[in-house]
Design an enzyme around this catalytic site. Sequence first.
Site, mmCIF file in Angstrom:
data_model
loop_
_atom_site.group_PDB
_atom_site.id
_atom_site.type_symbol
_atom_site.label_atom_id
_atom_site.label_comp_id
_atom_site.label_asym_id
_atom_site.label_seq_id
_atom_site.Cartn_x
_atom_site.Cartn_y
_atom_site.Cartn_z
ATOM 1 C CG ASN A 9 -1.793 1.182 1.387
ATOM 2 O OD1 ASN A 9 -1.494 2.243 0.862
ATOM 3 N ND2 ASN A 9 -2.894 1.021 2.086
ATOM 4 C CE LYS A 12 -2.003 -0.093 5.883
ATOM 5 N NZ LYS A 12 -1.965 -1.537 6.183
ATOM 6 C CG ASP A 66 -3.812 -5.928 9.979
ATOM 7 O OD1 ASP A 66 -3.816 -5.912 8.734
ATOM 8 O OD2 ASP A 66 -4.823 -6.230 10.638
ATOM 9 C CB SER A 67 -4.161 -0.125 10.638
ATOM 10 O OG SER A 67 -3.979 -0.043 9.238
ATOM 11 C CG PHE A 145 -5.165 5.800 2.974
ATOM 12 C CD1 PHE A 145 -4.211 6.379 3.786
ATOM 13 C CD2 PHE A 145 -5.559 4.493 3.247
ATOM 14 C CE1 PHE A 145 -3.650 5.680 4.847
ATOM 15 C CE2 PHE A 145 -5.001 3.780 4.303
ATOM 16 C CZ PHE A 145 -4.047 4.377 5.103
ATOM 17 N N GLY A 146 -8.537 5.790 2.417
ATOM 18 C CA GLY A 146 -9.476 4.910 3.125
ATOM 19 C C GLY A 146 -10.648 5.666 3.756
ATOM 20 C CG ASP A 148 -7.685 9.179 6.412
ATOM 21 O OD1 ASP A 148 -7.783 8.536 7.474
ATOM 22 O OD2 ASP A 148 -6.609 9.296 5.801
ATOM 23 C CE LYS A 168 -3.942 9.099 8.277
ATOM 24 N NZ LYS A 168 -4.344 8.363 7.097
ATOM 25 N NE ARG A 174 -0.611 3.011 8.838
ATOM 26 C CZ ARG A 174 -1.772 3.558 8.527
ATOM 27 N NH1 ARG A 174 -1.887 4.836 8.288
ATOM 28 N NH2 ARG A 174 -2.842 2.814 8.435
HETATM 29 P P1 IMP Z 1 -4.568 -3.433 6.130
HETATM 30 O O1 IMP Z 1 -3.736 -3.141 4.942
HETATM 31 O O2 IMP Z 1 -5.059 -4.834 6.220
HETATM 32 O O3 IMP Z 1 -3.916 -2.959 7.418
HETATM 33 O O4 IMP Z 1 -5.886 -2.591 5.902
HETATM 34 C C1 IMP Z 1 -6.248 -1.541 6.672
HETATM 35 C C2 IMP Z 1 -7.467 -0.865 6.077
HETATM 36 O O5 IMP Z 1 -8.012 -0.083 7.129
HETATM 37 C C3 IMP Z 1 -7.116 0.091 4.945
HETATM 38 O O6 IMP Z 1 -7.253 -0.494 3.689
HETATM 39 C C4 IMP Z 1 -8.141 1.204 5.156
HETATM 40 O O7 IMP Z 1 -9.354 0.845 4.566
HETATM 41 C C5 IMP Z 1 -8.300 1.216 6.675
HETATM 42 N N1 IMP Z 1 -7.324 2.142 7.278
HETATM 43 C C6 IMP Z 1 -6.200 1.830 7.975
HETATM 44 N N2 IMP Z 1 -5.541 2.943 8.343
HETATM 45 C C7 IMP Z 1 -6.240 3.962 7.843
HETATM 46 C C8 IMP Z 1 -6.033 5.371 7.877
HETATM 47 O O8 IMP Z 1 -5.044 5.914 8.394
HETATM 48 N N3 IMP Z 1 -6.984 6.085 7.265
HETATM 49 C C9 IMP Z 1 -8.072 5.553 6.669
HETATM 50 N N4 IMP Z 1 -8.291 4.257 6.571
HETATM 51 C C10 IMP Z 1 -7.376 3.451 7.177
#
Ligand code: IMP
Length: 191
Positions: A9, A12, A66-67, A145-146, A148, A168, A174
């Site tokens: 990603n 990230k 992982d988030s 992203f995501g 946010d 941020k 993170r």
């Molecule tokens: P991972 O790659 O499995 O950790 O997926 C984490 C998902 O959580 C991401 O694809 C986003 O959809 C969401 N996510 C994680 N961190 C953030 C952030 O900082 N902002 C917005 N969405 C986030």
Amino acid sequence: MKIVLATSNPHKLQEIKDIAKDINFELALVGKGFDPEETGSTFKENSYIKAYEAAKLTGKIALADDSGLCINALGGAPGIFSSRYAPTPEKKIEKVLLNLDGESDRSAFFECNMTLVNPDGKVLFSSTGRIDGVISKEPYGTNGFGYDPIFFVPSLNKTMAEMSEEEKNTHSHRAKALMPMLEYISKNITD
Ligand code: IMP
């Protein structure tokens, strides 16, 4: 020093590089398409899976995160399924807003676990960060992203997508997970 960052990603990667800019180590994006199956049931288990996979693939120490977004009224969903909740960022946001329609409790938090693993699978260090907020009724802002644009942080009076990169990177889940991780790396990983 080369630590492999177990993510494909680019957002990230950029955030982590920005936060880690004062530390003298390199982060390398594991080749595009790096996508180990996240079979864990917690952020911590999934970050270990990704870090170990990257460490095995490269023979180097690997750092993974992982988030996800946890919404209290939805029993913590989407949680570990945040990236798989819907096919596009827009659809994910739509789905959250629909599921929270008419709900008075819109409290939520982002959580991030980071794990540093060596090629033998040994956990060298693990850290967790969290930021609390509220899901807004509609998206605001274009940064980040995501999720946010719908994650409103009352103490800053803005959504995460309205924050500058610097804001941020100071307040995010993170960033909070990364700070102790960077301290560990700078003190303990020398080659
Ligand atoms: P991972 O790659 O499995 O950790 O997926 C984490 C998902 O959580 C991401 O694809 C986003 O959809 C969401 N996510 C994680 N961190 C953030 C952030 O900082 N902002 C917005 N969405 C986030």
